[in-house]
Design a protein around this motif. Structure first.
Motif, PDB file in Angstrom:
ATOM      1  N   SER A  78       8.780 -44.626   7.213  1.00 16.33           N
ATOM      2  CA  SER A  78       9.380 -45.060   5.937  1.00 16.33           C
ATOM      3  C   SER A  78       8.618 -44.520   4.731  1.00 16.33           C
ATOM      4  O   SER A  78       9.210 -44.261   3.680  1.00 16.33           O
ATOM      5  N   ASP A  79       7.295 -44.327   4.876  1.00 13.08           N
ATOM      6  CA  ASP A  79       6.489 -43.779   3.774  1.00 13.08           C
ATOM      7  C   ASP A  79       6.615 -42.262   3.675  1.00 13.08           C
ATOM      8  O   ASP A  79       6.646 -41.705   2.571  1.00 13.08           O
ATOM      9  N   LEU A  80       6.664 -41.591   4.819  1.00 16.76           N
ATOM     10  CA  LEU A  80       6.584 -40.127   4.815  1.00 16.76           C
ATOM     11  C   LEU A  80       7.926 -39.433   4.663  1.00 16.76           C
ATOM     12  O   LEU A  80       8.007 -38.356   4.066  1.00 16.76           O
ATOM     13  N   LEU A  81       8.999 -40.022   5.205  1.00 15.88           N
ATOM     14  CA  LEU A  81      10.301 -39.346   5.176  1.00 15.88           C
ATOM     15  C   LEU A  81      10.740 -38.942   3.756  1.00 15.88           C
ATOM     16  O   LEU A  81      11.217 -37.823   3.562  1.00 15.88           O
ATOM     17  N   PRO A  82      10.559 -39.813   2.744  1.00 13.93           N
ATOM     18  CA  PRO A  82      10.991 -39.420   1.388  1.00 13.93           C
ATOM     19  C   PRO A  82      10.194 -38.245   0.806  1.00 13.93           C
ATOM     20  O   PRO A  82      10.657 -37.616  -0.143  1.00 13.93           O
ATOM     21  N   THR A  83       9.025 -37.934   1.376  1.00 17.66           N
ATOM     22  CA  THR A  83       8.186 -36.859   0.829  1.00 17.66           C
ATOM     23  C   THR A  83       8.515 -35.498   1.445  1.00 17.66           C
ATOM     24  O   THR A  83       7.971 -34.476   1.014  1.00 17.66           O
ATOM     25  N   LEU A  84       9.393 -35.486   2.451  1.00 25.17           N
ATOM     26  CA  LEU A  84       9.649 -34.246   3.198  1.00 25.17           C
ATOM     27  C   LEU A  84      10.916 -33.559   2.706  1.00 25.17           C
ATOM     28  O   LEU A  84      11.851 -34.214   2.240  1.00 25.17           O
ATOM     29  N   PRO A  85      10.990 -32.223   2.831  1.00 24.41           N
ATOM     30  CA  PRO A  85      12.225 -31.517   2.458  1.00 24.41           C
ATOM     31  C   PRO A  85      13.393 -31.960   3.339  1.00 24.41           C
ATOM     32  O   PRO A  85      13.205 -32.319   4.512  1.00 24.41           O
TER      33      PRO A  85
END
Length: 434
Positions: A50-57
């Motif tokens: 949930s934290d990392l997915l929004p930061t990925l292309p």
């Protein structure tokens, strides 16, 4: 070369320190729905999905595993390549077992084609069982090491190996000389050490099969190449210890033989150590040396029970070893199953998180590779596994009853084996698919 970025989503668990030092709760990180991001063979991010997915292309390739656990690749700190063909040999203790089974099996490695064939089988078995790094004994023949490193290099594996040095107390067809072992080892070091992710280990088999001249030259090699490894055996069997005392009456015990010849140090790994005393554990710790705990082999050959609490008391680095062919399984999960029983027989406990530590970060620390392997910390090599909760009907049923990650982990180590390893990755590349 294009950037290769991929992500893997599942439950994720890794050790971050030794539970014996920091306590169990501070020894690991667990993400129930985790994400591991890989860039060009290295881990670039780890955390909650949930934290990392929004930061990925948006177009990143994400592999999502259901009912699975991602862990670091497993690390085997003691195993014999040439004994693959005699694993599970019946009915002897150490010294008779060497003469009856081991030496004849190792003699076949004079043939490069045989060495190539076994190296291929051996590496496939390691990867099938989730072992991404191993400290490997070759035979006395340089081709055993060349074959192994050639196969490991093709897959960009982080492996450590060495040619056995053995110039006495073995059959004539299997001995070298002090000088030939030095020259052959040196040639292998020049060819392989530091090439890709490969490292060389100076490998006197054990004190009884090396003359003082050979042990002197082994120590000399370590002096000439400061970042080499050294691997040998110590205090595995009581008969063996008596034999060492007879052969080296001038030395103050088994460890002192190796100490005298300058074989202790930060990249020295001593297999077994079943019958070490407190003073020997203290000296190993003081020099930064490590011990490979080989429970399956110690039980199979009737050698004895390794005293892990004593090693912990001295802050001695301990890794885990399958010791195939004295050990009967390439699986470090099965080896941990036996390690638990070895502790039980001594009235001690082995928590699942200490087990995880021994098989991953503990092994990396024993090999001085903790900045590169053994965890899933960003910046380390992307050596990792996917363990399948539904690998067998019994495992699937049993894990449905598990209430927390500690219980899940313990069941994986008790009921798990090569079937549990769904995939193995080395430097970000898929190297085994069940």
């Amino acid at each position: 070369m294009p950037l290769t970025r991929k992500a893997y989503r599942a439950a994720i668990l890794h050790s971050i320190d030794d539970p014996a030092i920091v306590g169990i709760d501070a020894s690991y990180e667990y993400f129930e729905d985790g994400l591991l991001v890989i860039d060009n063979g290295q881990i670039s991010a780890l955390g909650h999905a949930s934290d990392l997915l929004p930061t990925l292309p948006a177009d990143i390739d994400i592999t999502h595993y259901q009912d699975a656990l991602i862990t670091p690749g497993l690390i085997d700190t003691h195993i014999h390549l040439p004994q693959t063909g005699m694993v599970g040999a019946y009915g002897e203790q150490l010294l008779d077992w060497l003469n009856t089974y081991t030496f004849p099996c190792e003699s076949q490695f004079a043939d490069k084609a045989h060495a190539d064939e076994v190296a291929d089988i051996f590496i496939k078995e390691l990867l099938r069982n989730g072992t991404t790094t191993a400290l490997v004994f070759g035979s006395v023949h340089p081709q055993s090491v060349n074959s192994f490193f050639e196969a490991a290099e093709k897959l960009d594996l982080r492996m450590i190996a060495g040619k056995v040095m053995m110039d006495r107390n073995a059959p004539d067809y299997l001995t070298d000389t002090a000088e030939s072992s030095y020259q052959e080892s040196k040639a292998l070091i020049e060819r392989w050490h530091g090439k890709g992710r490969l490292h060389y280990a100076v490998t006197p088999r054990f004190a009884p099969t090396s003359t003082p001249e050979q042990l002197t030259l082994a120590g000399q090699l370590l002096g000439e190449y400061p970042d080499l490894y050294m691997q040998t055996h110590i205090s595995e069997n009581k008969q063996e210890i008596e034999w060492v005392n007879e052969l080296f009456p001038e030395r103050n015990g088994y460890l002192d033989v190796y100490d005298h010849y300058k074989l202790l140090g930060e990249r020295s790994v001593f297999a077994h150590g079943v019958h070490l005393c407190n003073d020997e554990c203290a000296r190993l710790a003081e020099t930064g040396s490590a011990v490979a705990f080989c429970p399956t082999s110690n039980l199979f050959l009737g050698s004895g029970l390794f005293n892990l609490p004593m090693a912990e008391k001295h802050n001695l680095n301990v890794g885990l070893g399958t010791d195939v062919g004295g050990g009967t399984s390439f699986s470090l999960l099965q080896t941990l199953n036996e390690a638990y029983k070895v502790m039980q027989l001594q009235g001690a406990r082995l928590s699942p998180f200490k087990s995880l530590y021994l098989a991953t970060l503990g092994g990396a620390r024993a090999l001085r590779l903790e900045g590169k392997i053994g965890t899933l910390q960003p910046g380390t090599d992307a050596d990792f596994l996917v363990l399948d909760y539904n690998a067998t009907p019994l495992l699937s049923y049993r894990l449905k009853q598990a209430n927390n990650i500690a219980e899940t982990l313990f069941v994986l180590m008790t009921l798990g084996d090569d079937r549990t390893v769904l995939q193995t990755y080395a430097a970000g590349q898929l190297v085994h698919q069940r």
